[in-house]
Design a protein around this motif. Structure first.
Motif, mmCIF file in Angstrom:
data_model
loop_
_atom_site.group_PDB
_atom_site.id
_atom_site.type_symbol
_atom_site.label_atom_id
_atom_site.label_comp_id
_atom_site.label_asym_id
_atom_site.label_seq_id
_atom_site.Cartn_x
_atom_site.Cartn_y
_atom_site.Cartn_z
ATOM 1 N N LEU A 1 1.203 7.391 1.697
ATOM 2 C CA LEU A 1 0.434 6.554 0.790
ATOM 3 C C LEU A 1 -1.043 6.660 1.153
ATOM 4 O O LEU A 1 -1.389 6.879 2.321
ATOM 5 C CB LEU A 1 0.858 5.095 0.936
ATOM 6 C CG LEU A 1 2.288 4.771 0.542
ATOM 7 C CD1 LEU A 1 2.724 3.464 1.159
ATOM 8 C CD2 LEU A 1 2.416 4.732 -0.969
ATOM 9 N N LEU A 2 -1.887 6.492 0.168
ATOM 10 C CA LEU A 2 -3.321 6.394 0.373
ATOM 11 C C LEU A 2 -3.750 5.026 -0.123
ATOM 12 O O LEU A 2 -3.565 4.711 -1.303
ATOM 13 C CB LEU A 2 -4.065 7.495 -0.383
ATOM 14 C CG LEU A 2 -5.595 7.434 -0.326
ATOM 15 C CD1 LEU A 2 -6.098 7.613 1.098
ATOM 16 C CD2 LEU A 2 -6.189 8.494 -1.242
ATOM 17 N N LEU A 3 -4.287 4.215 0.785
ATOM 18 C CA LEU A 3 -4.816 2.916 0.407
ATOM 19 C C LEU A 3 -6.325 3.014 0.376
ATOM 20 O O LEU A 3 -6.944 3.392 1.374
ATOM 21 C CB LEU A 3 -4.420 1.841 1.413
ATOM 22 C CG LEU A 3 -3.072 1.166 1.215
ATOM 23 C CD1 LEU A 3 -1.948 2.128 1.495
ATOM 24 C CD2 LEU A 3 -2.980 -0.066 2.058
ATOM 25 N N LEU A 4 -6.907 2.710 -0.766
ATOM 26 C CA LEU A 4 -8.353 2.636 -0.894
ATOM 27 C C LEU A 4 -8.700 1.166 -0.784
ATOM 28 O O LEU A 4 -8.216 0.345 -1.571
ATOM 29 C CB LEU A 4 -8.795 3.224 -2.230
ATOM 30 C CG LEU A 4 -8.412 4.697 -2.426
ATOM 31 C CD1 LEU A 4 -8.760 5.155 -3.823
ATOM 32 C CD2 LEU A 4 -9.072 5.574 -1.393
ATOM 33 N N VAL A 5 -9.501 0.830 0.228
ATOM 34 C CA VAL A 5 -9.753 -0.567 0.544
ATOM 35 C C VAL A 5 -11.241 -0.863 0.650
ATOM 36 O O VAL A 5 -12.062 0.044 0.778
ATOM 37 C CB VAL A 5 -9.071 -0.967 1.883
ATOM 38 C CG1 VAL A 5 -7.583 -0.700 1.845
ATOM 39 C CG2 VAL A 5 -9.735 -0.285 3.071
ATOM 40 N N ASP A 6 -11.542 -2.136 0.627
ATOM 41 C CA ASP A 6 -12.860 -2.619 0.983
ATOM 42 C C ASP A 6 -12.676 -3.250 2.356
ATOM 43 O O ASP A 6 -12.042 -4.308 2.488
ATOM 44 C CB ASP A 6 -13.344 -3.631 -0.053
ATOM 45 C CG ASP A 6 -14.801 -3.988 0.123
ATOM 46 O OD1 ASP A 6 -15.491 -3.353 0.942
ATOM 47 O OD2 ASP A 6 -15.257 -4.915 -0.562
ATOM 48 N N GLN A 7 -13.161 -2.573 3.383
ATOM 49 C CA GLN A 7 -12.973 -3.001 4.763
ATOM 50 C C GLN A 7 -14.059 -3.984 5.180
ATOM 51 O O GLN A 7 -15.241 -3.700 5.025
ATOM 52 C CB GLN A 7 -13.009 -1.774 5.686
ATOM 53 C CG GLN A 7 -12.927 -2.082 7.167
ATOM 54 C CD GLN A 7 -11.570 -2.586 7.589
ATOM 55 O OE1 GLN A 7 -10.545 -2.031 7.216
ATOM 56 N NE2 GLN A 7 -11.548 -3.644 8.375
ATOM 57 N N VAL B 1 -5.584 5.013 5.314
ATOM 58 C CA VAL B 1 -6.458 3.980 4.771
ATOM 59 C C VAL B 1 -7.885 4.513 4.723
ATOM 60 O O VAL B 1 -8.409 5.007 5.718
ATOM 61 C CB VAL B 1 -6.389 2.695 5.612
ATOM 62 C CG1 VAL B 1 -7.219 1.590 4.975
ATOM 63 C CG2 VAL B 1 -4.940 2.254 5.790
ATOM 64 N N GLN B 2 -8.485 4.395 3.541
ATOM 65 C CA GLN B 2 -9.804 4.967 3.293
ATOM 66 C C GLN B 2 -10.703 3.913 2.642
ATOM 67 O O GLN B 2 -10.245 3.139 1.798
ATOM 68 C CB GLN B 2 -9.606 6.160 2.349
ATOM 69 C CG GLN B 2 -10.772 7.045 2.138
ATOM 70 C CD GLN B 2 -10.382 8.266 1.277
ATOM 71 O OE1 GLN B 2 -9.540 8.181 0.383
ATOM 72 N NE2 GLN B 2 -10.998 9.375 1.554
ATOM 73 N N GLN B 3 -11.980 3.902 3.053
ATOM 74 C CA GLN B 3 -12.955 3.027 2.409
ATOM 75 C C GLN B 3 -13.127 3.497 0.968
ATOM 76 O O GLN B 3 -13.395 4.667 0.717
ATOM 77 C CB GLN B 3 -14.295 3.056 3.156
ATOM 78 C CG GLN B 3 -15.392 2.252 2.522
ATOM 79 C CD GLN B 3 -15.129 0.752 2.479
ATOM 80 O OE1 GLN B 3 -14.499 0.177 3.352
ATOM 81 N NE2 GLN B 3 -15.604 0.099 1.421
ATOM 82 N N HIS B 4 -12.962 2.598 0.014
ATOM 83 C CA HIS B 4 -12.905 2.977 -1.399
ATOM 84 C C HIS B 4 -14.180 3.613 -1.928
ATOM 85 O O HIS B 4 -14.123 4.483 -2.798
ATOM 86 C CB HIS B 4 -12.521 1.772 -2.276
ATOM 87 C CG HIS B 4 -13.649 0.817 -2.492
ATOM 88 N ND1 HIS B 4 -14.435 0.856 -3.609
ATOM 89 C CD2 HIS B 4 -14.127 -0.191 -1.730
ATOM 90 C CE1 HIS B 4 -15.345 -0.100 -3.538
ATOM 91 N NE2 HIS B 4 -15.182 -0.745 -2.398
#
Length: 124
Positions: free
Chosen positions: A93-99, A30-33
């Motif tokens: 998987l790579l999730l690009l998220v707004d945390q 999980v990565q900050q987009h």
């Protein structure tokens, strides 16, 4: 007459791309987009991925509790999914998220806040 049950099955075209571990799980990084900051790693099975893709909220499988969890459901530190990508082998998987708030259960922004001593490599 009752309403039909919601579809919880992962799209078969997506499911065939996944290379799961023996427990049926795929690692999710999980990565900050917008900054690229790596926030955490979690696990997903087909249903968790389906829920994530169809709700826009990051949903994971807890190996320790044996249940699904939506990030931020109890803490308020939600992850709003911006993009989901699959690696070339289909096993991550790579999730690009707004945390919202910290991603780590310790209260740190990222779960990767503990540096280890390592020798720095140099190119040949």
């Amino acid at each position: 007459m009752s309403a039909p049950a919601p579809d919880t099955a992962l799209d078969p075209a997506v499911a065939t791309l996944l290379s799961r571990d023996p427990a049926g799980l795929v690692a999710a990084v999980v990565q900050q987009h917008d900054t690229g900051e790596v926030l955490m790693v979690a696990w997903m099975d087909d249903e968790a991925l389906h829920r994530t893709l169809t709700t826009g909220r990051a949903t994971y499988w807890s190996r320790s509790r044996g249940e699904y969890w939506v990030k931020g459901e109890t803490s308020g530190h939600r992850q709003w999914v911006r993009d989901v990508r699959l690696d070339c082998d289909g096993d991550a998987l790579l999730l690009l998220v707004d945390q919202e708030g910290p991603a780590c259960h310790t209260g740190e922004r990222s779960c990767f806040h503990r540096p280890l001593p390592a020798t720095t490599g140099t190119p040949a």
